[in-house]
Write a protein that holds these residues in place. Sequence first.
Motif, PDB file in Angstrom:
ATOM      1  N   PHE A 187      -7.865   1.332   3.032  1.00  0.00           N
ATOM      2  CA  PHE A 187      -8.039   0.597   4.283  1.00  0.00           C
ATOM      3  C   PHE A 187      -7.822   1.554   5.448  1.00  0.00           C
ATOM      4  O   PHE A 187      -6.803   2.236   5.513  1.00  0.00           O
ATOM      5  N   THR A 188      -8.794   1.592   6.351  1.00  0.00           N
ATOM      6  CA  THR A 188      -8.685   2.387   7.567  1.00  0.00           C
ATOM      7  C   THR A 188      -8.653   1.414   8.733  1.00  0.00           C
ATOM      8  O   THR A 188      -9.652   0.741   9.001  1.00  0.00           O
ATOM      9  N   PRO A 189      -7.516   1.285   9.419  1.00  0.00           N
ATOM     10  CA  PRO A 189      -7.449   0.354  10.551  1.00  0.00           C
ATOM     11  C   PRO A 189      -8.225   0.893  11.742  1.00  0.00           C
ATOM     12  O   PRO A 189      -8.492   2.099  11.830  1.00  0.00           O
ATOM     13  N   GLY A 233      -3.710   8.022   8.570  1.00  0.00           N
ATOM     14  CA  GLY A 233      -3.914   6.701   9.153  1.00  0.00           C
ATOM     15  C   GLY A 233      -4.442   5.664   8.187  1.00  0.00           C
ATOM     16  O   GLY A 233      -4.578   4.506   8.546  1.00  0.00           O
ATOM     17  N   THR A 234      -4.764   6.038   6.953  1.00  0.00           N
ATOM     18  CA  THR A 234      -5.276   5.057   5.993  1.00  0.00           C
ATOM     19  C   THR A 234      -4.163   4.598   5.061  1.00  0.00           C
ATOM     20  O   THR A 234      -3.118   5.229   4.969  1.00  0.00           O
ATOM     21  N   GLN A 235      -4.426   3.487   4.405  1.00  0.00           N
ATOM     22  CA  GLN A 235      -3.512   2.963   3.384  1.00  0.00           C
ATOM     23  C   GLN A 235      -4.311   2.848   2.092  1.00  0.00           C
ATOM     24  O   GLN A 235      -5.489   2.492   2.111  1.00  0.00           O
ATOM     25  N   PRO A 265       0.824  -1.205   0.000  1.00  0.00           N
ATOM     26  CA  PRO A 265       0.000   0.000   0.000  1.00  0.00           C
ATOM     27  C   PRO A 265       0.863   1.262   0.000  1.00  0.00           C
ATOM     28  O   PRO A 265       2.043   1.223   0.348  1.00  0.00           O
ATOM     29  N   ALA A 266       0.243   2.359  -0.359  1.00  0.00           N
ATOM     30  CA  ALA A 266       0.863   3.679  -0.252  1.00  0.00           C
ATOM     31  C   ALA A 266       0.142   4.410   0.882  1.00  0.00           C
ATOM     32  O   ALA A 266      -0.959   4.012   1.269  1.00  0.00           O
ATOM     33  N   PRO A 267       0.747   5.458   1.429  1.00  0.00           N
ATOM     34  CA  PRO A 267       0.006   6.229   2.438  1.00  0.00           C
ATOM     35  C   PRO A 267      -1.320   6.689   1.843  1.00  0.00           C
ATOM     36  O   PRO A 267      -1.398   7.060   0.668  1.00  0.00           O
ATOM     37  N   GLY A 268      -2.366   6.644   2.646  1.00  0.00           N
ATOM     38  CA  GLY A 268      -3.703   6.985   2.163  1.00  0.00           C
ATOM     39  C   GLY A 268      -3.941   8.469   2.043  1.00  0.00           C
ATOM     40  O   GLY A 268      -3.134   9.296   2.460  1.00  0.00           O
ATOM     41  N   ALA A 290     -12.388  -1.141  11.826  1.00  0.00           N
ATOM     42  CA  ALA A 290     -11.526  -1.120  10.639  1.00  0.00           C
ATOM     43  C   ALA A 290     -12.421  -1.366   9.429  1.00  0.00           C
ATOM     44  O   ALA A 290     -13.434  -2.050   9.521  1.00  0.00           O
ATOM     45  N   LYS A 291     -12.029  -0.781   8.278  1.00  0.00           N
ATOM     46  CA  LYS A 291     -12.840  -1.027   7.079  1.00  0.00           C
ATOM     47  C   LYS A 291     -11.989  -0.886   5.830  1.00  0.00           C
ATOM     48  O   LYS A 291     -10.993  -0.163   5.785  1.00  0.00           O
TER      49      LYS A 291
END
Length: 122
Positions: A105-107, A69-71, A62-65, A116-117
């Motif tokens: 993705f949000t942990p 805090g997201t990816q 993943p890359a930073p979202g 998380a979703k």
Amino acid sequence: MSISAVALAVGIQIAGCPPVIEDTQSVIPVSGWSISVYKHSRPLKYVTLYVGEPAKRRSLMPAPGRKRGTQTWGFGKTDTWVECEYTGSAATLTRNLGVVKSCDFTPHQGGLTEPAKLVCEK
């Protein structure tokens, strides 16, 4: 703007993983002992996204979202598979998402009630 025009403008979003699974453990009997097994709710912990079937183990980094805090993952024109991992469980869920443009993705953040979703855009 019509509903279909809005869908085309922002893409179609699909949920990537169930936020919670219910599972039980399986135990091999031990001589002289009784076994009690309880059902537990297991929240989504992490996801792994793959190009092609997960058995081939071609996972994507993943890359930073876009949000803190997201990816975020970006994709091409190949089917994307997701493997969903759950806290405290050895079980994982896997499925083909088809061709998607991106996934975020949000942990779960400690202390927050938001689970998380994973949300993907077709």
